[in-house]
Design an enzyme around this catalytic site. Sequence first.
Site, PDB file in Angstrom:
ATOM      1  N   PHE A 177     -35.784  31.131  -6.862  1.00  0.00           N
ATOM      2  CA  PHE A 177     -36.525  32.161  -6.457  1.00  0.00           C
ATOM      3  C   PHE A 177     -38.057  31.609  -6.582  1.00  0.00           C
ATOM      4  O   PHE A 177     -38.942  32.486  -6.836  1.00  0.00           O
ATOM      5  CB  PHE A 177     -36.532  33.255  -7.574  1.00  0.00           C
ATOM      6  N   HIS A 178     -38.340  30.531  -5.918  1.00  0.00           N
ATOM      7  CA  HIS A 178     -39.861  29.848  -6.249  1.00  0.00           C
ATOM      8  C   HIS A 178     -40.036  29.317  -4.715  1.00  0.00           C
ATOM      9  O   HIS A 178     -40.720  28.351  -4.549  1.00  0.00           O
ATOM     10  CB  HIS A 178     -39.587  28.715  -7.130  1.00  0.00           C
ATOM     11  N   PRO A 179     -40.143  30.138  -3.497  1.00  0.00           N
ATOM     12  CA  PRO A 179     -40.605  29.385  -2.122  1.00  0.00           C
ATOM     13  C   PRO A 179     -41.978  29.542  -2.220  1.00  0.00           C
ATOM     14  O   PRO A 179     -42.604  30.272  -2.612  1.00  0.00           O
ATOM     15  CB  PRO A 179     -39.979  30.673  -1.253  1.00  0.00           C
ATOM     16  N   HIS A 195     -37.178  25.258  -5.587  1.00  0.00           N
ATOM     17  CA  HIS A 195     -36.517  24.480  -6.571  1.00  0.00           C
ATOM     18  C   HIS A 195     -34.861  24.701  -6.285  1.00  0.00           C
ATOM     19  O   HIS A 195     -34.658  25.713  -6.765  1.00  0.00           O
ATOM     20  CB  HIS A 195     -36.864  24.826  -7.938  1.00  0.00           C
TER      21      HIS A 195
END
Length: 508
Positions: A444-446, A295
Amino acid sequence: MASVSTSYDYVIVGAGTAGCVIAAQLSEHDGARVLLLEAGSRDPQPLGSVPPAWPKLLGTPASWGESTVAQAATGTPMPFPRGRGLGGSSAINGMIFVRGHRSSYDAWVAAGAKGWGFDDLLPYLCRSENAVGRDPVVRGVDGPLLVGPSNPRHPVAEAVLAAAVETGFATATDISSGLEQGFGWNDLSIADGRRFSAADAYLAPAMGRPDLDVVTNALVHRVTTEAGRATGVEYSVGAEQFRARCEREVVLTAGTVGSAQLLLRSGIGPQSHLRDVGVETVLHLPGVGANLQDHPQTTVVYSPARPVPPSANNHAEVTGLIRSDLALDGPDLQFLAVDMSMHSHAPAGSGQGYAIACALMTPRSRGTVRLTSGEPGAAPAIDPNYYGDPHDLEVMLTGLRIAREIGRASALTPWRGFEAMPGRAAQDDADLRAHLRSNLLTYFHPVGTCRIGTDTDAVVDTELRVHGIGGLRIADASVMPTIVSGNTNATVYGIAERAADLIAGASS
């Protein structure tokens, strides 16, 4: 030094959220020997349990400390924190516990992940949580993980919520449920004023079990295979080498970067890339390391009219989830009320201020995780390819304008000094696009590098088994075909709970 060999029923690689869940669940079964391997330390960081201190953890050994390759959108690499240690990213994240909107899970089914829609996953999402004060019809009430809205509530978050309602957006009763749109108080994984990680909720109660071994500071070199089946892993602790044989299954829970990286080091991935880095191909599986999504996030930052009180929680207690276009099937923009100054030019929390963050929930851009070397300790090449698809920048432009509109509402007048970023002078689209590039933040949303599917580029099937390799599963954020429209940690708990059932069912 010669390697030391041991044998287990299950070998789990990575003690992040998914690894903690699966190790705890599998070790409940009598006689099942479980090995959980973690590259990080057993010892938590001193500030790890203090909710408002989470930004200070990103530069510690509890994070891998990696950066992306230079991004075309910014011309520079970007920090890319991910957890390292028991609990993984749940031990360093911002503690927002929000499911994606149901529409984003139903998109998985459309992408080939049959049986992974919102209604399919809902029982497992509920099983992980004890959601205080929420509707027990759609939320878990007796799971290991205690979650709930902030207490006490921060006054800046209250003002931003009032400003969003004043601007015309709906109030959500439970924005964490995945069933609502609008603005509301999100749940936090905080219990009794302290962070409550996956290690706290799942692993700690299981640590005394005789059939569970947890090895930390363990660098896994590769998955071993024989005749098309995973047989175990090779790993090291310091200078000592180990082989762990596996009688039933190897389960990768090393995260979107780590699981893809380990498959590639094991010779499972696109043959041309493996050849380039000198790794012998075991199985040509072209989708490994592709389909990386995150994101993209930006902020509107305000200099306050009066001092902002210190946070007792996580700095982001209110979430908004809306559609940039009413014709869309589901929400594509998320907003956060942030009670600190947050932007790309300084560490989070430095300086007085507050911010309204905006993030694109449905990016079209796709990136990659690749090896830089076949050596086990080599850092990967991480390329999220932010704004690689021009559509993403344009939707973020809409979101930025909405964030500024909320920021100008009268409910924020007592707090608003002036807009520090992008600043009053930035008004036309060119100025705002420049701000979106210069103030680009990872959320921080891989996800996505080992996605579920049935096509030739899918990495795992709908039971999370790696295509073409028996006895090997992946159960973490890497299996998501597309990113969910919310913070990803709650979804990983649900994936892991379901994976534990699938794994246990396969051996019964």
